[in-house]
Design a protein around this motif. Structure first.
Motif, mmCIF file in Angstrom:
data_model
loop_
_atom_site.group_PDB
_atom_site.id
_atom_site.type_symbol
_atom_site.label_atom_id
_atom_site.label_comp_id
_atom_site.label_asym_id
_atom_site.label_seq_id
_atom_site.Cartn_x
_atom_site.Cartn_y
_atom_site.Cartn_z
ATOM 1 N N THR A 14 -30.022 -50.012 5.741
ATOM 2 C CA THR A 14 -29.777 -51.237 5.189
ATOM 3 C C THR A 14 -30.884 -52.011 5.774
ATOM 4 N N GLN A 15 -31.231 -53.338 4.871
ATOM 5 C CA GLN A 15 -32.184 -54.156 5.496
ATOM 6 C C GLN A 15 -31.373 -55.495 6.057
ATOM 7 N N GLU A 16 -30.085 -55.485 6.195
ATOM 8 C CA GLU A 16 -29.093 -56.496 6.573
ATOM 9 C C GLU A 16 -29.300 -56.773 8.038
ATOM 10 N N PRO A 17 -29.856 -58.117 8.270
ATOM 11 C CA PRO A 17 -30.106 -58.318 9.715
ATOM 12 C C PRO A 17 -28.729 -58.774 10.313
ATOM 13 N N SER A 18 -29.007 -58.711 11.563
ATOM 14 C CA SER A 18 -27.851 -58.870 12.369
ATOM 15 C C SER A 18 -27.543 -60.207 12.768
ATOM 16 N N TYR A 19 -28.597 -61.156 12.376
ATOM 17 C CA TYR A 19 -28.547 -62.608 12.326
ATOM 18 C C TYR A 19 -28.951 -63.168 10.875
ATOM 19 N N MET A 46 -20.104 -58.944 4.043
ATOM 20 C CA MET A 46 -20.475 -57.631 4.180
ATOM 21 C C MET A 46 -19.475 -56.812 3.306
ATOM 22 N N VAL A 47 -18.095 -57.076 3.445
ATOM 23 C CA VAL A 47 -17.090 -56.131 2.829
ATOM 24 C C VAL A 47 -17.358 -56.448 1.306
ATOM 25 N N ALA A 48 -17.458 -57.615 0.750
ATOM 26 C CA ALA A 48 -17.583 -57.815 -0.463
ATOM 27 C C ALA A 48 -18.771 -57.140 -1.201
ATOM 28 N N SER A 49 -19.865 -57.092 -0.411
ATOM 29 C CA SER A 49 -20.958 -56.359 -1.014
ATOM 30 C C SER A 49 -20.880 -54.916 -1.043
ATOM 31 N N PHE A 50 -20.221 -54.386 0.108
ATOM 32 C CA PHE A 50 -19.824 -53.001 0.092
ATOM 33 C C PHE A 50 -18.879 -52.670 -1.274
ATOM 34 N N ASN A 74 -25.740 -55.845 1.263
ATOM 35 C CA ASN A 74 -26.905 -56.624 0.617
ATOM 36 C C ASN A 74 -26.263 -57.857 0.321
ATOM 37 N N THR A 75 -26.122 -58.858 1.371
ATOM 38 C CA THR A 75 -25.670 -60.004 1.151
ATOM 39 C C THR A 75 -26.237 -61.193 0.279
ATOM 40 N N LEU A 126 -25.637 -60.479 -3.096
ATOM 41 C CA LEU A 126 -24.180 -60.779 -3.384
ATOM 42 C C LEU A 126 -24.326 -62.274 -3.614
ATOM 43 N N ARG A 127 -24.795 -63.014 -2.723
ATOM 44 C CA ARG A 127 -24.978 -64.421 -2.907
ATOM 45 C C ARG A 127 -25.448 -64.911 -4.382
ATOM 46 N N LYS A 128 -26.692 -64.285 -4.769
ATOM 47 C CA LYS A 128 -27.212 -64.136 -6.001
ATOM 48 C C LYS A 128 -26.226 -64.042 -7.326
#
Length: 431
Positions: free
Chosen positions: A133-138, A282-286, A293-294, A297-299
């Motif tokens: 994942t490219q998802e950052p912790s912040y 994160m759950v919704a993206s999963f 990839n939030t 998701l926002r897009k």
């Protein structure tokens, strides 16, 4: 003559209505607080289905935790009735499982034993699979100096203990949850005259100044997450070996569900929990993409559910910690109407928001006549930002959706908060 009479009656009726709502202007103009900063307000009559008042309602503001209303809609739309705790498959003598972003595993307020018991009682070898994942912790626009405060834990695919260590006074001694981190505690002899727990940015060595432990002390400190730490914590908790793998998530998987989605949303909304907000995204993206990839998701939410908003919006996180988020009061009202349509039931909708004078971030803010709330609203506060967006039920049983956004004031948010309360209470009493 009849047509003239009808016209006059309609004109008088419209004039009285306009005069009534224009009295809100008088309330705003009389405020010495509001005139010193940038604010916007939008009021929508739910029963009449029309906007009845607005000032700067089309201007963009930083919404702070009003952003969590977007997360509420995302969760209701994409997650389903219950949070998937883990995804798993059985392969021979092995059980492979994947984190879903579920924030409730061993969480101090939301934790239940469903996933824990499932893993403990399995007679197969346990393999935790990490997804690339490219998802950052912040998130973008977060304040890095807040890394060790309870409201900004790191984000991860498989949260555990809410990604925080709880430090608590029990019978005069300091107790840690989880106990695993006790070996990383160091007591310092220094000149600090208060009890303080500090964690450096780049490690999990918790430093405590050697000062008497306060009675009833409770503090939560985020820990620095890593794959290896997660494996160690799981082994320590499950009391059995856990291996790791990089196996990709198959198209067909099973789920162990943990907690009702609306219960997690409510726990996010009432105390304004940033960690829950981000992990729900994160759950919704999963669940929607099968990956984390939030940003996408926002897009997706913007393209499919916010595309008819009258004003453009910009969202960079799900909690409101990011200063890059920008919305208008009118967009917040449109969002509130989407939440109402999604939930349907009035009581269920209001249960998702703090009730004025009774609970959450509004408990000590509004009065509740005869123990009954008249406002249900999400607050939002960061430096120089204080906002409210929610619903009002007036003395005349009129229902309104409103958004009151304030930016760029100096000093405490208390004077701004009092003005919002005063004006919202005025609407409750007069319309």
């Amino acid at each position: 003559m009849k047509n003239l009479l009808t016209f006059l009656l309609l004109y008088v009726s419209f004039s009285l209505s306009a005069q009534d709502f224009s009295s809100i202007t008088e309330q705003i103009q009389s405020s010495e607080v509001l005139k010193k900063h940038y604010f916007g307000f939008s009021l929508f009559d739910i029963d009449e289905q029309k906007y009845v008042y607005g000032i700067n309602e089309d201007k963009h503001f930083t919404p702070a935790s009003n952003t969590k209303v977007f997360t509420t809609l995302t969760s209701l739309k994409l997650i389903g009735d219950s949070i998937p705790g883990i995804a798993y498959i059985e392969r021979g003598d092995s059980l492979l499982f994947w984190g879903t972003g579920d924030p409730t595993f061993l969480h101090s307020r939301l934790g239940n034993s469903k996933v824990l018991d499932f893993l403990k009682n399995s007679n197969k070898k346990l393999y935790l699979a990490f997804q690339p994942t490219q998802e950052p912790s912040y998130r973008d626009g977060w304040s890095i100096e807040d890394y060790e405060f309870y409201y900004q834990p790191e984000l991860s695919q498989f949260p555990i203990y809410g990604n925080v260590v709880q430090f608590k006074e029990v019978e005069g001694s300091l107790r840690l949850e989880p106990l695993y981190f006790e070996k990383y505690v160091k007591y310092l002899t220094d000149t600090i005259t208060r009890y303080r727990i500090h964690r450096p940015l780049d490690n999990n060595n918790f430093e405590i100044n050697n000062f008497p432990l306060p009675a009833q002390y409770v503090n939560e400190k985020p820990f620095k997450t890593s794959d290896s730490l997660l494996i160690s914590l799981l082994q320590d908790t499950l009391k059995r070996e856990v291996f790791w793998t990089r196996d990709s998530l198959p198209k067909e998987v099973n789920y162990i569900y943990s907690t009702a989605t609306k219960d997690v949303v409510r726990e996010m909304m009432l105390p304004s929990d940033n960690f829950l907000a981000e992990q729900l995204n994160m759950v919704a993206s999963f669940m929607h993409f099968g990956s984390f990839n939030t940003g996408d998701l926002r897009k997706y939410m913007k393209d499919n559910f916010y595309r008819n908003f009258q004003d453009s919006i910009e969202l960079r996180d799900g909690s409101g910690l990011s200063v890059y988020n920008k919305v208008t009061p009118r967009s917040m009202v449109e969002l509130l109407l989407l939440v109402q349509n999604e939930v349907g039931d009035e009581a269920a909708k209001l249960r998702l928001f703090p009730a004025g004078g009774l609970e959450g971030t509004l408990k000590n803010i509004f009065h509740a006549p005869e123990g009954k709330a008249f406002v249900w609203s999400k607050t939002g506060t960061i430096n120089s930002v204080h906002c409210q967006s929610g619903y009002i039920l007036t003395k005349k049983n009129k229902r309104f959706a409103y958004s009151f956004l304030n930016n760029n004031f100096l000093g405490s948010a208390n004077p701004v908060r009092k003005e919002m309360v005063r004006i919202v209470t005025y609407i409750y009493e007069n319309f």
